[in-house]
Each structure stands twice: as structure tokens, then as C-alpha cells.
Design a protein around this motif. Structure first.
Motif, PDB file in Angstrom:
ATOM      1  N   PRO A  27       0.678  -1.315   0.067  1.00  0.00           N
ATOM      2  CA  PRO A  27      -0.051   0.021   0.092  1.00  0.00           C
ATOM      3  C   PRO A  27       0.843   1.401  -0.013  1.00  0.00           C
ATOM      4  O   PRO A  27       0.353   2.368  -0.534  1.00  0.00           O
ATOM      5  N   ARG A  28       2.131   1.206   0.376  1.00  0.00           N
ATOM      6  CA  ARG A  28       2.694   2.273   0.430  1.00  0.00           C
ATOM      7  C   ARG A  28       4.039   2.446  -0.537  1.00  0.00           C
ATOM      8  O   ARG A  28       4.650   3.376  -0.474  1.00  0.00           O
ATOM      9  N   VAL A  29       4.007   1.397  -1.543  1.00  0.00           N
ATOM     10  CA  VAL A  29       4.972   1.626  -2.607  1.00  0.00           C
ATOM     11  C   VAL A  29       4.418   2.961  -3.518  1.00  0.00           C
ATOM     12  O   VAL A  29       3.371   2.974  -3.670  1.00  0.00           O
ATOM     13  N   SER A  30       5.526   3.394  -4.058  1.00  0.00           N
ATOM     14  CA  SER A  30       5.192   4.624  -4.814  1.00  0.00           C
ATOM     15  C   SER A  30       6.216   4.882  -5.891  1.00  0.00           C
ATOM     16  O   SER A  30       7.384   4.391  -5.770  1.00  0.00           O
ATOM     17  N   ALA A  31       5.848   5.734  -6.912  1.00  0.00           N
ATOM     18  CA  ALA A  31       7.118   6.028  -7.904  1.00  0.00           C
ATOM     19  C   ALA A  31       6.932   7.414  -8.163  1.00  0.00           C
ATOM     20  O   ALA A  31       5.680   8.113  -8.234  1.00  0.00           O
ATOM     21  N   LEU A  32       7.667   8.076  -8.817  1.00  0.00           N
ATOM     22  CA  LEU A  32       7.642   9.655  -9.346  1.00  0.00           C
ATOM     23  C   LEU A  32       8.069   9.346 -10.734  1.00  0.00           C
ATOM     24  O   LEU A  32       8.686   8.569 -11.279  1.00  0.00           O
ATOM     25  N   ASN A  33       7.071  10.266 -11.463  1.00  0.00           N
ATOM     26  CA  ASN A  33       7.052  10.367 -12.981  1.00  0.00           C
ATOM     27  C   ASN A  33       6.567   8.952 -13.677  1.00  0.00           C
ATOM     28  O   ASN A  33       6.827   8.746 -14.766  1.00  0.00           O
ATOM     29  N   GLU A  34       5.739   8.077 -12.790  1.00  0.00           N
ATOM     30  CA  GLU A  34       5.234   6.874 -13.908  1.00  0.00           C
ATOM     31  C   GLU A  34       3.921   7.661 -14.391  1.00  0.00           C
ATOM     32  O   GLU A  34       3.192   8.616 -14.014  1.00  0.00           O
ATOM     33  N   SER A  35       3.908   7.098 -15.655  1.00  0.00           N
ATOM     34  CA  SER A  35       2.603   7.636 -16.469  1.00  0.00           C
ATOM     35  C   SER A  35       1.330   7.127 -16.022  1.00  0.00           C
ATOM     36  O   SER A  35       0.295   8.010 -16.431  1.00  0.00           O
ATOM     37  N   VAL A  36       1.243   5.945 -15.409  1.00  0.00           N
ATOM     38  CA  VAL A  36      -0.231   5.506 -14.997  1.00  0.00           C
ATOM     39  C   VAL A  36       0.051   5.491 -13.292  1.00  0.00           C
ATOM     40  O   VAL A  36       0.956   4.639 -12.993  1.00  0.00           O
ATOM     41  N   ALA A  37      -0.739   6.067 -12.474  1.00  0.00           N
ATOM     42  CA  ALA A  37      -0.568   6.081 -11.241  1.00  0.00           C
ATOM     43  C   ALA A  37      -0.802   4.797 -10.720  1.00  0.00           C
ATOM     44  O   ALA A  37      -1.789   4.019 -11.215  1.00  0.00           O
ATOM     45  N   GLY A  38       0.134   4.193  -9.746  1.00  0.00           N
ATOM     46  CA  GLY A  38       0.042   2.915  -9.068  1.00  0.00           C
ATOM     47  C   GLY A  38       0.581   1.814  -9.759  1.00  0.00           C
ATOM     48  O   GLY A  38       0.523   0.833  -9.374  1.00  0.00           O
ATOM     49  N   SER A  39       1.174   1.986 -11.196  1.00  0.00           N
ATOM     50  CA  SER A  39       1.542   0.978 -12.150  1.00  0.00           C
ATOM     51  C   SER A  39       2.811   0.205 -11.376  1.00  0.00           C
ATOM     52  O   SER A  39       3.262  -0.863 -11.947  1.00  0.00           O
ATOM     53  N   VAL A  40       3.405   1.131 -10.621  1.00  0.00           N
ATOM     54  CA  VAL A  40       4.848   0.416 -10.062  1.00  0.00           C
ATOM     55  C   VAL A  40       4.648  -0.581  -9.486  1.00  0.00           C
ATOM     56  O   VAL A  40       5.562  -1.603  -9.389  1.00  0.00           O
ATOM     57  N   LYS A  41       3.536  -1.109  -8.562  1.00  0.00           N
ATOM     58  CA  LYS A  41       3.217  -2.094  -7.841  1.00  0.00           C
ATOM     59  C   LYS A  41       3.308  -3.294  -8.818  1.00  0.00           C
ATOM     60  O   LYS A  41       3.545  -4.418  -8.057  1.00  0.00           O
ATOM     61  N   ALA A  42       2.838  -3.468 -10.011  1.00  0.00           N
ATOM     62  CA  ALA A  42       2.779  -4.582 -10.813  1.00  0.00           C
ATOM     63  C   ALA A  42       4.174  -5.216 -11.116  1.00  0.00           C
ATOM     64  O   ALA A  42       4.272  -6.209 -11.523  1.00  0.00           O
ATOM     65  N   VAL A  43       5.432  -4.419 -10.847  1.00  0.00           N
ATOM     66  CA  VAL A  43       6.512  -4.867 -11.289  1.00  0.00           C
ATOM     67  C   VAL A  43       7.325  -5.662 -10.186  1.00  0.00           C
ATOM     68  O   VAL A  43       8.286  -6.594 -10.220  1.00  0.00           O
TER      69      VAL A  43
END
Length: 203
Positions: A27-43
Motif C-alpha cells: 500500500p505504501r509503494v510509490s513511484a515518481l514520474n510514472e505515466s499511470v498512477a499505481g502501476s509501479v506495484k505491478a513490477v
């Protein structure tokens, strides 16, 4: 330093070695400059599914390949190596910088701060490379920030998988906070004679 991962994973039980994703506080994973919000969790996924690109991947905004990924853990971990699988056609990240136990790092911070370790990356679309950490520096990791400043020439950066090999402690992060809190003295338990009108013993 990059190492080739070219043995039989079944014989070497790679799935269990690359299982730190189970200790990520998603729930606290995040990324800066991702084109789709929340997509970082999929990696972050199991080793067996690292090459599965049918699901969402992390991609930077167009004409801006830089990415920052913030990875908090539910317990302190020790990280031995990191694997990054990027996209094709120049979209894979070409450099990775790591920061440990630092919250709220933005791009200005990342450019000004010295990382704990930095790697030159290869295009690892088959998931055969892993990057060794300076293990003594990656102990007691409560959160990890990865900065990907550039790629191999494409307009965007794509990341399909980030794998973390190591081990986790048995103490959860919220339990640690509780232990520290309860270890602090309670002033009401140690009143001085002038406060009580009599004598007292400080244990």
C-alpha cells in the motif's frame, strides 16, 4: 557488479531466494514520474512470473525517462542482489542508484545526494542478470529507494520486473515501533518524594 543467472532455477530454488517481494509494504509503494498512477506495484512479483509482461508495467512519462521507485518493507530486510527487467527498443533503464532508509526522496534530492551504491545496467530483457549489492551496507533496510536517471535512448523508460534477493528479519516494522515505545520510561511510574509526599523507590 552484474552476474549471469544462467543455471536451473528449480535445482537452485530461486523462487525462495527472490522472495523479498512478500515483505514489501505494497500500500505504501510509490513511484515518481510514472505515466499511470499505481502501476509501479505491478513490477514486484514472484521470480517465476518475472518475464510475464501481460500485466501492467511501470513506464515513465513521455519525453522524460527518469524514474524513482520507493519500496518500504513490513520488516527489516538484508538485500544481497537486485534484478531489473526493462522494456525493449531502448526503454530499459541504463543506470540504477540506491538509497536506504530515506523517506520522501524526489528528483532534486536524488541528484544531490550520494547513493549507497550505483550500477551501470545492461538490457536484461530475459532476466538473466542480477546486480550484487555491497552487502554490508544493505543490512537493516526498512525502505529502499531506486533512482533510474536514464535509459538506452528511448523517450520513455519501461520496467517490467524488479526482484530483490536476500532475507527478512522476523520482527515486523509495527512491532519494532511498539517495543521502542514501551521501553521508554513512564514518568508516572517514577515519582519523586516531593511529588507523592512520601518516599518511593525507582526500580
Amino acid at each position: 557488479m552484474a552476474c549471469m543467472h544462467n543455471h536451473s532455477c528449480e535445482e537452485h530454488e530461486c523462487g525462495s531466494q527472490w522472495s523479498l517481494y512478500k515483505h514489501i509494504d505494497f500500500p505504501r509503494v510509490s513511484a515518481l514520474n510514472e505515466s499511470v498512477a499505481g502501476s509501479v506495484k505491478a513490477v514486484f512479483k514472484s521470480w517465476d512470473h518475472r518475464l510475464d509482461n501481460s500485466s501492467e508495467c511501470l513506464e515513465s512519462n513521455e519525453d522524460d525517462p527518469e524514474l524513482i521507485v520507493y519500496i518500504p518493507f513490513t520488516s527489516d530486510v538484508k538485500i544481497k542482489s537486485i534484478s531489473v527487467i526493462g522494456g525493449t527498443e531502448g526503454t530499459s533503464p541504463s543506470r540504477m542508484r540506491a538509497f536506504i532508509n530515506r523517506d520522501g526522496i524526489d528528483f532534486s534530492d536524488a541528484q544531490e545526494m550520494a547513493p549507497v551504491q550505483e550500477w551501470e545496467l545492461a538490457e536484461n530483457v530475459q532476466g538473466e542478470l542480477e546486480y550484487q549489492t555491497k552487502y554490508s551496507r544493505f543490512q537493516g533496510v526498512a525502505n529502499l529507494t531506486l533512482h533510474f536517471p536514464e535509459n538506452f535512448g528511448a523517450e520513455t523508460t519501461k520496467i517490467i520486473y524488479i526482484g530483490l534477493r536476500g532475507e527478512a528479519t522476523q520482527i515486523k516494522r509495527d512491532v519494532v515501533a511498539t517495543i521502542v515505545y514501551e521501553a521508554l520510561p513512564n514518568p508516572s511510574d517514577h515519582k519523586l518524594p516531593s511529588e507523592t509526599g512520601g518516599t518511593s523507590q525507582v526500580l
